[in-house]
Design an enzyme around this catalytic site. Structure first.
Site, PDB file in Angstrom:
ATOM      1  CB  CYS A 255      -0.930  -0.031   1.213  1.00 55.60           C
ATOM      2  SG  CYS A 255      -2.115   1.321   1.258  1.00 55.60           S
ATOM      3  CB  CYS A 256       3.818   2.287   2.034  1.00 55.85           C
ATOM      4  SG  CYS A 256       3.199   2.686   3.682  1.00 55.85           S
TER       5      CYS A 256
ATOM      6  CB  CYS B 270      -2.432   6.884   6.007  1.00 53.83           C
ATOM      7  SG  CYS B 270      -1.493   7.268   4.526  1.00 53.83           S
TER       8      CYS B 270
ATOM      9  CB  CYS C 140      -1.039   3.259   9.016  1.00 49.71           C
ATOM     10  SG  CYS C 140      -1.606   2.136   7.722  1.00 49.71           S
TER      11      CYS C 140
ATOM     12  CB  CYS D 299       5.953   5.158   4.466  1.00 55.12           C
ATOM     13  SG  CYS D 299       6.989   6.493   3.835  1.00 55.12           S
TER      14      CYS D 299
HETATM   15  S1  SF4 Z   1       0.506   4.504   5.741  1.00 53.64           S
HETATM   16 FE1  SF4 Z   1      -1.090   2.916   5.657  1.00 53.64          FE
HETATM   17  S2  SF4 Z   1      -2.793   3.729   4.385  1.00 53.64           S
HETATM   18 FE2  SF4 Z   1      -0.956   5.058   4.112  1.00 53.64          FE
HETATM   19  S3  SF4 Z   1      -0.006   4.307   2.272  1.00 53.64           S
HETATM   20 FE3  SF4 Z   1       1.001   3.241   3.985  1.00 53.64          FE
HETATM   21  S4  SF4 Z   1      -0.195   1.343   4.373  1.00 53.64           S
HETATM   22 FE4  SF4 Z   1      -1.396   2.677   3.012  1.00 53.64          FE
END
Ligand code: SF4
Length: 243
Positions: A119-120, A200, A203, A226
């Site tokens: 996701c990151c 985010c 998280c 991240c």
């Molecule tokens: S911090 Fe969490 S929601 Fe944001 S990009 Fe990374 S995994 Fe995704």
């Protein structure tokens, strides 16, 4: 900036010259060196106002790269607008994930539940890498007191083919608080609710008094970064795009 031995020599020399310098002197040296080929990467998070204020005093049109992951708190988006306007920063760029990466890999916007690294990668690492293609160096807001891998943070370092400047590396939390108070800088609205580090919403959690300041980031996971500050490994996803 193409890779060559001279870049390593330059980074080593800058580190020697700047390792005990004040943040403003480090910023000035970075701007003098790279001019418009230098960007400042900011989360507009809990401690971002200090570095943004310093940069605005030297070069208000500096390119400020803001990763709008699509998962930020509404308070962060409001703060980004208010703070940039207050400081007179005219070069803020909102970086967003590429539509096709989201459509293929995160169509329900719930990838964070199963794979935070992936996701990151599509929401932060790739958008930043694409934007940084226009620059030879960048400025980060990391500090040694934040712990983890940051304990060994240098003032100047090499990040892939770029020079990275960390003007606040030597500063303490007390230094930051004193600077913010002296310059009447507005705090991120979530700080007063127990969020000393803000990313985010899925998280980021508030922390208890005495906890590590980044304890609320990816709480319960081994993950502490991240990925934008880590050496680039082979991407975990087959993504579209132009990097
Ligand atoms: S911090 Fe969490 S929601 Fe944001 S990009 Fe990374 S995994 Fe995704």
């Amino acid at each position: 900036m193409a890779y060559d031995g001279d870049t390593d020599d330059l980074v080593a020399r800058l580190n020697t010259e700047l390792r005990d310098a004040e943040p403003q002197a480090i910023l000035k040296a970075a701007i003098d060196l790279l001019g418009d080929k230098l960007a400042l990467v900011s989360s507009f998070g809990a401690e971002s106002a200090v570095l943004l204020h310093m940069a605005a005093q030297i070069k208000p049109d500096i390119a400020v790269l803001f990763l709008d992951t699509g998962m930020l708190f509404g308070q962060t988006l409001d703060y980004r607008q208010r703070l940039a306007a207050k400081l007179g920063l005219t070069g803020v760029r909102d970086l967003r994930p590429q539509f096709q990466d989201l459509a293929v890999h995160d169509p329900a916007a719930d990838l964070w539940k199963s794979d935070t690294d992936a996701c990151c990668h599509i929401r932060k690492v790739l958008p930043l890498d694409r934007a940084l293609a226009d620059f030879d160096g960048w400025i980060t807001g990391r500090k040694r007191f934040q712990g983890g891998d940051r304990l060994r943070l240098k003032v100047v370092e090499r990040g892939d083919d770029k020079i990275k400047f960390n003007p606040l590396a030597n500063w303490t939390k007390a230094d930051l608080d004193a600077y913010a108070a002296a310059n009447d800088l507005p705090a991120h609205p979530l700080v007063e609710f127990g969020y000393p580090s803000i990313g985010c919403w899925p998280c980021t959690a508030p922390v208890e008094d005495g906890d590590d300041l980044r304890a609320g980031r990816w709480a319960g996971q081994d993950k502490t970064e991240c990925g934008i500050h880590l050496e680039r490994a082979t991407p975990t996803l087959e993504v579209g795009g132009d990097i």
